[in-house]
Structure formats: structure tokens, C-alpha cells
Design an enzyme around this catalytic site. Structure first.
Site, PDB file in Angstrom:
ATOM      1  N   GLU A 152      40.138  22.769  71.425  1.00  0.00           N
ATOM      2  CA  GLU A 152      38.962  22.302  72.178  1.00  0.00           C
ATOM      3  C   GLU A 152      38.842  22.963  73.554  1.00  0.00           C
ATOM      4  OE1 GLU A 152      39.233  18.126  73.159  1.00  0.00           O
ATOM      5  OE2 GLU A 152      37.069  17.952  73.413  1.00  0.00           O
ATOM      6  N   ARG A 217      29.200  11.353  80.074  1.00  0.00           N
ATOM      7  CA  ARG A 217      30.270  10.919  79.170  1.00  0.00           C
ATOM      8  C   ARG A 217      30.086   9.489  78.663  1.00  0.00           C
ATOM      9  NH1 ARG A 217      36.514  13.230  79.149  1.00  0.00           N
ATOM     10  NH2 ARG A 217      36.090  14.222  77.169  1.00  0.00           N
ATOM     11  N   GLU A 246      33.467  10.468  71.702  1.00  0.00           N
ATOM     12  CA  GLU A 246      34.572  10.319  72.661  1.00  0.00           C
ATOM     13  C   GLU A 246      33.903   9.978  73.988  1.00  0.00           C
ATOM     14  OE1 GLU A 246      38.510  12.855  73.630  1.00  0.00           O
ATOM     15  OE2 GLU A 246      36.644  13.825  74.146  1.00  0.00           O
TER      16      GLU A 246
END
Ligand code: LER
Ligand code: MN
Length: 275
Positions: A152, A217, A246
Site C-alpha cells: 500500500e 478519512r 478503513e
């Protein structure tokens, strides 16, 4: 249509972009809402009661697309690029333990934070070289077991080693193994990629897993990322895997999970209607 999952970690996890609820309760909610999978964020895969885990996964009909390993960096400093030989060795052996669990669960293993950050004692070249060396060892172990490693790219505030899709493709070429794929996370991409959709298309054929989060986020739908356009790029790139949320949980787990599903399903409807 893409399958969907959410990252679930133990309540004691020191990472905020995950669901931190007792596992069985979390799985129950994900199942009720209509998720197909759960991404498990785990500290020590050898300490797990596998029978119990397989039991609850079966009870709620959930797959495990990926195992998230970053807590091992956050809690213990295990890192593939660490100046400490002990920490590097611990990172490789822990990742191999994750591969063993991945083989049993049919899950890929994520290398995100466990590649480490640049530390004062060594140069960036040396840290990179160590990261590649460790990654090669983990990938060759994974290859023998039919397990996929998801590497990632992370934004610049979390590491100096591999921030962009271009850098991740370069790493993929360097490591040269059939076990390695990329994990693209929309939160990191929103910081690092000039055009997220172009980078997705560039990574076509190499994308093994996707983390979804909005620009801040929070759950998709709570920021300014255009998920219709992102999912359209993933469709064009022939991506067949999971969209795994996430995210920082706000205002609460159920609401964040519902918002995630609603946003992604709405975007999918438009994308697959026009295809
Ligand atoms: C960390 O920011 C992240 O995105 C995780 O998936 C890394 O393991
Ligand atoms: Mn991520």
C-alpha cells in the site's frame, strides 16, 4: 458490483481509522447491514483462536478479503526497513505468520505501515534496500502458499518510503514476484495522486485490494471525494476485488457503516447503469 468490507481491529488498537468493537458484535452489525466481508486488523495472528474465528465468520457469512498488519508497527515498531536488525527480523517473521493465517482464511496480507518510516540512523537508499529485501522474503514465502501480498502506498505524513502509485509500480517491478499486488487507499491517494482516477487506470492489473475512505478519512459520503468517478475508474481497470472501508468512526459504528454502504451503492448504481 464490488463486494464490501470494513476494517475491524481489537478495542485496544492504537489506530483510529478502524472499527474498534468486540469482534462478534462488529461482525453481527456488518452482516445485518449487508457487507460481504470483514478485513481483520490483528496484532498477533498466532494468538488467535482460529476455530472460534472461523465459527463467527461462518455464522455471519462473512469472507476475509485481507489481513491488516499495521498495528505491529504502531504497537511494537516491527518494520521491514528499521535500522534495528531485531525489528526487521520480527517484521519478516510476523508477516510470515500473517501469510499462514491468510492461507487458512483465503485472505491477502497487507504491507502498509510495516514497511516502516525513514529513521535518523540510515539513509533513504539503505532503508529502501532493506524494505525490498524484507518484502522479497515475505513474498517468496507467500508465493509458496498461494497467498497474495498487498503493498500500500501511504501518504508522506506516514512514511517517506513509497507514497505514490508510480513509486509502488516501480517497487512492484523491482521485487518481481507473482505474489505481489497493490493496495490503493483513496485517503492516501487524495493526498498524493494528481488525478486519482488516472492513477487507478495506470495500476490496471496490479490492484489487489482497495481501501475506501473519504477525503477526511471519515465514511465515504462524509467528505469531498467523488466515489462515482473512482468506482468508474475501478470498473474500467477491471478491478474485481473488495472495497474495504478503513475509516475513522463518526458519529458511531452503525451510522458510519450505513453511510459507507449507501454512498458506495449509489455510486455503483450510476456506474454500472451507464456501462
Ligand atoms: C495507514 O494509514 C493505512 O492506510 C493502513 O492501511 C496501513 O496499514
Ligand atoms: Mn489503508
Amino acid at each position: 458490483m464490488f463486494k464490501k468490507s470494513m476494517v475491524v481491529a481489537p478495542p485496544s488498537a492504537e489506530f483510529e481509522a478502524v472499527v474498534r468493537e468486540p469482534l462478534e458484535e462488529a461482525l453481527k452489525v456488518l452482516h445485518e447491514l449487508g457487507f460481504e466481508g470483514v478485513e481483520l486488523s490483528i496484532l498477533n495472528p498466532t494468538r488467535l483462536n482460529l476455530k472460534e474465528l472461523e465459527g463467527v465468520l461462518e455464522e455471519y457469512g462473512l469472507e476475509v478479503p485481507a489481513l491488516s498488519t499495521g498495528l505491529n508497527y504502531i504497537h511494537y515498531g516491527f518494520s521491514l526497513s528499521s535500522p534495528s536488525l531485531e525489528k526487521r527480523k520480527a517484521a519478516v517473521s510476523r508477516l510470515k505468520e500473517f501469510v499462514d493465517l491468510g492461507e487458512v482464511l483465503g485472505a491477502g496480507v497487507i504491507v502498509g505501515l510495516m514497511r516502516g518510516r525513514l529513521e535518523k540512523e540510515i539513509s533513504k537508499d539503505e532503508a529502501y534496500r532493506r524494505m525490498v529485501e524484507g518484502l522479497r522474503e515475505v513474498c517468496s514465502y507467500a508465493e509458496g502458499r498461494g497467498v497474495t501480498i498487498f503493498f500500500e502506498p501511504l501518504n508522506r505524513y506516514e512514511t517517506q518510503l513509497v507514497n505514490t502509485v508510480d513509486e509502488a509500480i516501480e517497487l512492484w517491478e523491482k521485487v518481481g514476484t507473482s505474489a505481489l499486488y497493490l493496495l490503493l487507499d483513496t485517503f492516501h491517494m487524495n493526498i498524493e495522486e494528481p488525478v486519482i482516477e488516472d492513477s487507478i487506470i495506470k495500476a490496471r492489473g496490479l490492484i489487489g485490494h482497495i481501501h475506501v475512505a473519504d477525503s477526511n478519512r471519515y465514511a465515504p459520503g462524509m467528505g469531498h471525494i467523488d466515489f462515482k468517478s473512482i468506482l468508474d475508474a475501478l470498473r474500467k481497470a477491471d478491478y474485481q476485488g473488495y472495497l474495504s472501508a478503513e475509516i475513522i468512526i463518526k458519529p458511531d459504528f452503525r451510522t458510519a457503516a450505513k453511510t459507507t454502504l449507501e454512498t458506495l451503492k449509489k455510486a455503483e448504481k450510476e456506474v454500472f447503469k451507464s456501462s
